[in-house]
Design an enzyme around this catalytic site. Structure first.
Site, PDB file in Angstrom:
ATOM      1  N   ASP A 212       6.948  -6.967   5.317  1.00 49.21           N
ATOM      2  CA  ASP A 212       5.912  -7.787   4.680  1.00 49.21           C
ATOM      3  C   ASP A 212       6.285  -9.269   4.659  1.00 49.21           C
ATOM      4  O   ASP A 212       7.262  -9.685   5.279  1.00 49.21           O
ATOM      5  CB  ASP A 212       5.634  -7.280   3.255  1.00 49.21           C
TER       6      ASP A 212
ATOM      7  N   ASP B  70      10.851  -7.559   2.228  1.00 41.82           N
ATOM      8  CA  ASP B  70      11.485  -6.495   1.448  1.00 41.82           C
ATOM      9  C   ASP B  70      10.784  -5.140   1.588  1.00 41.82           C
ATOM     10  O   ASP B  70      11.354  -4.117   1.215  1.00 41.82           O
ATOM     11  CB  ASP B  70      11.647  -6.897  -0.037  1.00 41.82           C
ATOM     12  N   ARG B  71       9.577  -5.131   2.136  1.00 42.28           N
ATOM     13  CA  ARG B  71       8.893  -3.845   2.308  1.00 42.28           C
ATOM     14  C   ARG B  71       9.045  -3.324   3.726  1.00 42.28           C
ATOM     15  O   ARG B  71       9.376  -4.091   4.630  1.00 42.28           O
ATOM     16  CB  ARG B  71       7.401  -3.999   2.028  1.00 42.28           C
TER      17      ARG B  71
ATOM     18  N   ARG C   4      -4.569   1.510  -9.916  1.00 39.41           N
ATOM     19  CA  ARG C   4      -3.952   2.359  -8.899  1.00 39.41           C
ATOM     20  C   ARG C   4      -3.952   3.801  -9.391  1.00 39.41           C
ATOM     21  O   ARG C   4      -3.549   4.078 -10.522  1.00 39.41           O
ATOM     22  CB  ARG C   4      -2.514   1.945  -8.639  1.00 39.41           C
TER      23      ARG C   4
ATOM     24  N   GLU D 239      10.409   3.027  -3.724  1.00 37.24           N
ATOM     25  CA  GLU D 239       9.128   3.026  -4.418  1.00 37.24           C
ATOM     26  C   GLU D 239       8.025   3.396  -3.442  1.00 37.24           C
ATOM     27  O   GLU D 239       8.116   3.107  -2.245  1.00 37.24           O
ATOM     28  CB  GLU D 239       8.833   1.640  -4.989  1.00 37.24           C
ATOM     29  N   GLU D 240       6.952   3.966  -4.002  1.00 39.66           N
ATOM     30  CA  GLU D 240       5.805   4.323  -3.166  1.00 39.66           C
ATOM     31  C   GLU D 240       5.171   3.104  -2.511  1.00 39.66           C
ATOM     32  O   GLU D 240       4.476   3.217  -1.519  1.00 39.66           O
ATOM     33  CB  GLU D 240       4.771   5.082  -3.989  1.00 39.66           C
ATOM     34  N   SER D 241       5.428   1.920  -3.090  1.00 42.06           N
ATOM     35  CA  SER D 241       4.826   0.697  -2.571  1.00 42.06           C
ATOM     36  C   SER D 241       5.582   0.153  -1.365  1.00 42.06           C
ATOM     37  O   SER D 241       5.665  -1.057  -1.180  1.00 42.06           O
ATOM     38  CB  SER D 241       4.765  -0.335  -3.684  1.00 42.06           C
TER      39      SER D 241
ATOM     40  N   LYS E 185      14.771  -4.602  -2.674  1.00 38.61           N
ATOM     41  CA  LYS E 185      14.439  -3.686  -1.602  1.00 38.61           C
ATOM     42  C   LYS E 185      14.559  -4.448  -0.295  1.00 38.61           C
ATOM     43  O   LYS E 185      14.555  -5.674  -0.288  1.00 38.61           O
ATOM     44  CB  LYS E 185      13.056  -3.096  -1.802  1.00 38.61           C
TER      45      LYS E 185
ATOM     46  N   ASP F 124       7.777 -11.356   2.672  1.00 35.83           N
ATOM     47  CA  ASP F 124       9.122 -11.806   2.322  1.00 35.83           C
ATOM     48  C   ASP F 124      10.220 -10.843   2.776  1.00 35.83           C
ATOM     49  O   ASP F 124      11.381 -11.004   2.404  1.00 35.83           O
ATOM     50  CB  ASP F 124       9.223 -12.049   0.819  1.00 35.83           C
TER      51      ASP F 124
ATOM     52  N   SER G 119       5.089 -12.190  -1.687  1.00 37.55           N
ATOM     53  CA  SER G 119       5.294 -10.909  -1.005  1.00 37.55           C
ATOM     54  C   SER G 119       4.251 -10.640   0.078  1.00 37.55           C
ATOM     55  O   SER G 119       4.110 -11.401   1.007  1.00 37.55           O
ATOM     56  CB  SER G 119       5.329  -9.794  -2.047  1.00 37.55           C
ATOM     57  N   HIS G 120       3.473  -9.587  -0.112  1.00 34.53           N
ATOM     58  CA  HIS G 120       2.513  -9.142   0.904  1.00 34.53           C
ATOM     59  C   HIS G 120       1.136  -9.752   0.700  1.00 34.53           C
ATOM     60  O   HIS G 120       0.207  -9.419   1.417  1.00 34.53           O
ATOM     61  CB  HIS G 120       2.416  -7.621   0.827  1.00 34.53           C
TER      62      HIS G 120
ATOM     63  N   THR H 230       4.929  -7.962 -12.286  1.00 28.89           N
ATOM     64  CA  THR H 230       5.903  -6.995 -11.778  1.00 28.89           C
ATOM     65  C   THR H 230       7.032  -7.704 -11.039  1.00 28.89           C
ATOM     66  O   THR H 230       8.169  -7.281 -11.055  1.00 28.89           O
ATOM     67  CB  THR H 230       5.207  -6.013 -10.802  1.00 28.89           C
TER      68      THR H 230
HETATM   69  C1  G6P Z   1       6.281  -5.586  -5.858  1.00 25.63           C
HETATM   70  C2  G6P Z   1       7.505  -5.140  -6.595  1.00 25.63           C
HETATM   71  C3  G6P Z   1       7.646  -3.646  -6.482  1.00 25.63           C
HETATM   72  C4  G6P Z   1       6.391  -2.950  -6.939  1.00 25.63           C
HETATM   73  C5  G6P Z   1       5.203  -3.477  -6.203  1.00 25.63           C
HETATM   74  C6  G6P Z   1       3.881  -2.919  -6.690  1.00 25.63           C
HETATM   75  O1  G6P Z   1       6.447  -5.398  -4.502  1.00 25.63           O
HETATM   76  O2  G6P Z   1       8.665  -5.763  -6.072  1.00 25.63           O
HETATM   77  O3  G6P Z   1       8.758  -3.244  -7.218  1.00 25.63           O
HETATM   78  O4  G6P Z   1       6.474  -1.584  -6.718  1.00 25.63           O
HETATM   79  O5  G6P Z   1       5.150  -4.872  -6.313  1.00 25.63           O
HETATM   80  O6  G6P Z   1       3.621  -3.363  -7.961  1.00 25.63           O
HETATM   81  P1  G6P Z   1       2.208  -3.172  -8.641  1.00 25.63           P
HETATM   82  O7  G6P Z   1       2.463  -3.544 -10.079  1.00 25.63           O
HETATM   83  O8  G6P Z   1       1.235  -4.077  -7.939  1.00 25.63           O
HETATM   84  O9  G6P Z   1       1.851  -1.717  -8.447  1.00 25.63           O
HETATM   85 ZN    ZN Z   2       7.618  -8.197  -0.583  1.00 26.11          ZN
END
Ligand code: G6P
Ligand code: ZN
Length: 543
Positions: free
Chosen positions: A277, A281-282, A496, A363-365, A376, A279, A113-114, A18
């Site tokens: 998070d 972006d969240r 998920r 995004e929900e994430s 983001k 990096d 990322s996280h 992703t």
């Molecule tokens: C990263 C991407 C997001 C995405 C998230 C969850 O943070 O930058 O755009 O929504 O991952 O992705 P996943 O495929 O793990 O649900």
């Molecule tokens: Zn991140």
């Protein structure tokens, strides 16, 4: 300093997910693993000779090692200049800003990322294009193909650069400029938001906690919140980046930020709590007594963005990833602006933003952002919230409650089943796909299915398509169950399950979320048998 061509052999597993190539540090430490991947990226690009490449990462373990390699490979491949954050640091949104601001050819963002860091944790490399956003699938697919046949890479043999020293150095013919990672980003935020109003908010006694989770946003938050906006020292906690994130998990959710959440739920707790998070972006947003889900946050930010100077003329449109709740759709409908539903992954917003069709995405994430960069942006979301609170002179809880009273509430939760055996997860998804055609018109646990599909997307700007992006089952009453496999996990598979139900403006808005979604939770299990087939009694994480 000599340019060398080194023979190498392909690794079979360098397929970006992703968001770039994420693997265990141990995987990245294999001989030539980084070199192969970076050379494969450069092999898929054209026209970068003499141009600028931006490099920066979230400071996790292996960041500097990978950056030293990347710089020397960039030099050998003919880039003219590298801009790199001091000590190898650049938050993901700051990297996006630097690419845009200095009109770079592209950038390498080093982050997982996280995901946890340290020698036992994860590492990642992502390529971003000239608009500052993640490379589109056309490029990431080509890079993967290239990794499968790579035979050699180019590198300049030279001593390591001093990434601590702001200023210019050279490697071969290429110059390397080490820059302050925070300055340009802080300036951009000052252009977007009403800093005077936020300063007044803090001087009137408004209290806030920002948890940087020992990750990259620490220096950004110190500079912006404490130095520029006058929040008291100590507002930013865990603000020094560490290679293993203080041995923690830099994921701003209610599991890893539980202490902050508990403090915010106290009647005498701070007014506002936020986190970002690894990096940067969240974002996580909590007002006193009120957690704001990322899907609601997107809707609320879109509905109130005009209160910040950068968006005072209104927004062009909103985009959300498919699994994100439809709360924002109601805002777009009321405003008569465009609404887009894209696959999961920030890269799918790039064309819509570039074309000026949308201004705010989410995004929900836990990702929200706007057209100011092409990633983001965690601190951006925090600052927009602060700007809104400062102008409306209301608490987060009041703002959220009024929003639901006007638009209704989309109850929403996500259940994750992590580290499921890949074969089991694939079989669950395949079986679901096989059932879809027969579902419309049938009843599942008392709810009638109105549509069922595996989400496909056609980009309205360039016509590119993405298929098999997640199973979407919509019911007659407007509720929805979405099931997809994560594209960011590094071990096994993560399933998920996203659950949603709409309650109209006059309805009940204060039910406990899991209770409000009990019917949808059972429907998801009847359909997929995830619990039964994985032998789990409950999800690993509920957000
Ligand atoms: C990263 C991407 C997001 C995405 C998230 C969850 O943070 O930058 O755009 O929504 O991952 O992705 P996943 O495929 O793990 O649900
Ligand atoms: Zn991140």
């Amino acid at each position: 300093m000599t340019k060398k061509t080194i023979e190498t052999k392909p690794y079979p597993d360098q397929k970006p997910g992703t968001s770039g190539l994420r693997k265990r540090v141990k995987v990245y430490q294999q001989p030539n693993y980084v070199e192969n991947y970076i050379q494969s990226i450069f092999d898929c690009l054209e026209g970068f000779e003499g141009k600028t490449l931006v490099i920066g990462g979230d400071g996790r373990f292996y960041n500097e090692t990978a950056i030293q390699k990347a710089i020397k490979i960039a030099a050998a491949n003919g880039f003219g200049k590298v801009l790199v954050g001091q000590n190898g640091l650049l938050s993901t949104p700051a990297a996006s800003n630097i690419i845009r601001r200095y009109e770079a050819f592209g950038g390498l963002v080093l982050s997982a990322s996280h995901n946890p860091g340290g020698p036992e944790g994860d590492f990642g490399i992502k390529y971003n294009v000239a608009n500052g956003g993640p490379a589109p699938e056309r490029i990431t697919d080509a890079v993967f193909q290239r990794t499968q046949v790579i035979e050699q890479y180019q590198i300049i043999e030279a001593p390591d650069l001093d990434l601590g020293a702001i200023g210019t150095q050279t490697v071969g013919e290429m110059s390397v400029e080490v820059i302050d990672p925070v300055a340009d980003y802080a300036e951009l935020m000052a252009e977007l938001f009403d800093f005077d109003a936020i300063c007044d908010l803090f001087s009137s006694g408004f209290t806030m906690t920002f948890d940087a989770l020992h990750a990259v946003t620490g220096p950004y938050a110190h500079e912006i919140l404490e130095n520029r906006l006058g929040a008291p020292a100590g507002t930013v906690v865990n603000g020094t980046p560490s290679p293993d994130f203080g041995n923690g998990h830099p994921d701003p959710n209610l599991v890893y930020c539980k202490d902050m959440y508990d403090a915010l739920m106290q009647p005498d707790g701070p007014d506002f709590g936020a986190a970002s998070d690894g990096d940067g972006d969240r974002n996580l947003i909590i007002g006193r007594g009120r957690f704001v889900t990322p899907s609601d946050s997107l809707a609320l930010l879109a509905a109130n963005a005009h209160l910040a100077p950068a968006y005072s003329k209104g927004i062009a449109g909103i985009a959300r990833s498919m699994p994100t709740s439809a709360a924002a759709d109601r805002v777009a409908e009321k405003r008569g602006i465009e609404m887009h539903e894209t696959p999961t992954g920030w890269k799918f917003f790039g064309n819509l933003l570039d074309a000026g069709r949308v201004t705010i995405c989410g995004e929900e994430s836990a990702g929200t952002g706007s057209d100011h960069v092409r990633e983001k942006d965690g601190l951006w979301a925090v600052l927009l919230w602060l700007n809104i609170v400062a102008v409306r002179k209301q608490s987060v809880d009041e703002i959220v409650t009024e929003h639901w009273a006007a638009y209704g509430r989309n109850y929403y939760t996500r259940h994750d089943y992590e580290e499921v055996e890949s074969d089991v997860a694939n079989a669950i998804m395949d079986d679901l796909r096989g059932k879809l055609d027969g579902l419309p018109g049938t009843q599942i646990n008392g709810a009638e299915v109105s549509s069922a599909d595996d989400f496909s997307y056609t980009d309205p700007v360039d016509g590119s398509t993405a298929h098999k992006q997640g199973i979407r089952i919509v019911f007659k009453d407007g509720s929805r169950v979405v099931i997809r496999m994560s594209g960011t996990g590094t071990v096994g598979a993560t399933l998920r399950v996203y659950l949603e139900r709409y309650e109209p403006p006059a309805g009940q808005h204060d039910l406990e979320t899991q209770t409000a979604l009990a019917q949808q939770i059972e429907i998801a299990e009847s359909l997929s048998q995830i619990r039964a087939r994985t032998g789990r009694t409950s999800p690993s994480v509920i957000t």
